[in-house]
Design a protein around this motif. Structure first.
Motif, short mmCIF file in Angstrom:
data_model
loop_
_atom_site.label_atom_id
_atom_site.label_comp_id
_atom_site.label_asym_id
_atom_site.label_seq_id
_atom_site.Cartn_x
_atom_site.Cartn_y
_atom_site.Cartn_z
N LEU A 146 39.15 26.40 40.51
CA LEU A 146 40.38 27.08 40.35
C LEU A 146 41.55 26.26 40.61
O LEU A 146 42.64 26.61 39.90
CB LEU A 146 40.19 28.17 41.81
CG LEU A 146 39.15 28.93 41.95
CD1 LEU A 146 39.07 29.77 43.10
CD2 LEU A 146 39.00 29.96 40.62
N VAL A 181 43.02 28.78 36.63
CA VAL A 181 42.57 30.30 36.25
C VAL A 181 43.75 31.22 36.77
O VAL A 181 44.31 30.90 37.75
CB VAL A 181 41.19 30.53 36.87
CG1 VAL A 181 40.20 29.63 35.93
CG2 VAL A 181 41.20 30.42 38.23
N ASP A 182 43.66 32.24 36.13
CA ASP A 182 44.40 33.30 36.57
C ASP A 182 43.52 34.53 36.84
O ASP A 182 42.39 34.63 36.44
CB ASP A 182 45.56 33.63 35.55
CG ASP A 182 46.77 32.75 35.33
OD1 ASP A 182 46.96 32.12 36.36
OD2 ASP A 182 46.94 32.14 34.17
N GLU A 183 44.33 35.46 37.70
CA GLU A 183 43.55 36.84 38.14
C GLU A 183 43.06 37.48 36.53
O GLU A 183 43.71 37.48 35.67
CB GLU A 183 44.42 37.47 38.77
CG GLU A 183 43.55 38.81 39.31
CD GLU A 183 44.53 39.64 40.14
OE1 GLU A 183 44.10 40.92 40.69
OE2 GLU A 183 45.56 39.39 40.50
N GLY A 184 41.95 37.62 36.53
CA GLY A 184 41.38 38.33 35.41
C GLY A 184 40.66 37.55 34.33
O GLY A 184 39.82 37.96 33.56
N ASN A 185 40.74 36.21 34.50
CA ASN A 185 39.98 35.13 33.60
C ASN A 185 38.58 35.26 34.10
O ASN A 185 38.05 35.39 35.21
CB ASN A 185 40.73 33.86 34.02
CG ASN A 185 41.93 33.60 33.61
OD1 ASN A 185 42.71 32.80 33.82
ND2 ASN A 185 42.34 34.39 32.34
N GLN A 186 37.62 34.83 33.17
CA GLN A 186 36.30 34.87 33.20
C GLN A 186 35.81 33.53 33.62
O GLN A 186 36.23 32.50 32.99
CB GLN A 186 35.65 35.34 31.95
CG GLN A 186 34.07 35.45 32.17
CD GLN A 186 33.19 36.01 30.95
OE1 GLN A 186 33.94 35.84 30.00
NE2 GLN A 186 32.26 36.70 31.05
N ARG A 198 47.50 25.72 38.85
CA ARG A 198 46.27 26.59 38.82
C ARG A 198 45.37 26.60 37.51
O ARG A 198 46.08 26.52 36.35
CB ARG A 198 46.30 28.00 39.57
CG ARG A 198 47.12 28.92 38.41
CD ARG A 198 47.05 30.22 39.35
NE ARG A 198 47.87 31.08 38.45
CZ ARG A 198 49.25 31.56 38.55
NH1 ARG A 198 50.02 30.81 39.49
NH2 ARG A 198 49.68 32.23 37.54
#
Length: 210
Positions: free
Chosen positions: A28, A14-19, A12
């Motif tokens: 994603l 991006v991770d949760e919380g990335n802008q 992936r």
């Protein structure tokens, strides 16, 4: 977020919380569809007319079965298309075959050996490709037969070769089924010389007798 296709996910991005931004081109995660899986392979340009004729016959007669392709000795699949140009650098043309790949045996960017069956020849006479030699009068082979004394003699026989693979050559004219041809030790032979057949399971060969 539902995926547009099913397949194998990469790492992936991006991770949760990335802008993130709507203009991000990476997305994603990358999804690679593996079922079905298309296999790209090449054939020498000399084989293009044979393949093109077979594909044209199937366009004119849809009842004919598709051309089967094998990869890694798995069950036969269908040839989809033929490229519209020959690569001048390599003298080859690209083809594409589709495999259901339900068990995931094929992996994206994996190297496989592909075999395409274009025609089926019945009662064809085939010999090892190494037995066919080229001389000033065309293609020939050394045929071993016994004379009246029971000695084995090598004779030059002109032949007309047909379709050839990396191992076998079809002989359209000049040989009969069951005749013995020389595949090794050819540099020491000449027409009419007495030979001794040293047959092994791996490499039958004829040795010249001085």
């Amino acid at each position: 977020i539902p995926a547009p296709v099913g397949g194998r996910l990469g790492l992936r991005n991006v991770d949760e919380g990335n802008q993130i931004k709507s203009s991000d081109s990476d997305g994603l995660v990358r999804i690679t569809e593996v079922s079905p899986c298309d296999v790209l392979f090449t054939l020498p340009e000399s084989q293009v007319p044979l393949v093109a004729r077979a594909l044209r016959e199937r366009e004119e007669n849809p009842s004919l079965p598709p051309l089967p392709v094998q990869a890694w000795d798995r069950e036969q699949k269908h040839l989809l298309s033929l490229d519209n140009q020959i690569d001048a650098a390599t003298g080859t043309v690209k083809l594409k075959a589709r495999f259901p790949n339900q068990d995931g045996a094929l992996y994206p960017n994996q190297f496989v050996n592909a075999r395409l069956m274009v025609r089926m020849l019945k009662d064809a006479v085939t010999i090892p490709a190494s037995a066919v030699q080229l001389g000033s009068r065309g293609s020939y082979v050394y045929v071993v037969s016994k004379d009246d004394k029971g000695d084995e003699i090598a004779h030059v026989r002109e032949v007309t070769p047909g379709i050839s693979t990396d191992r076998l050559t079809v002989i359209d004219k000049g040989l009969k089924a069951g005749e013995v041809v020389v595949v090794d030790g050819l540099d020491r032979l000449r027409d009419g010389i007495k030979v001794k057949v040293a047959a092994t399971v791996e490499t039958p060969r004829a040795e010249a007798v001085e």
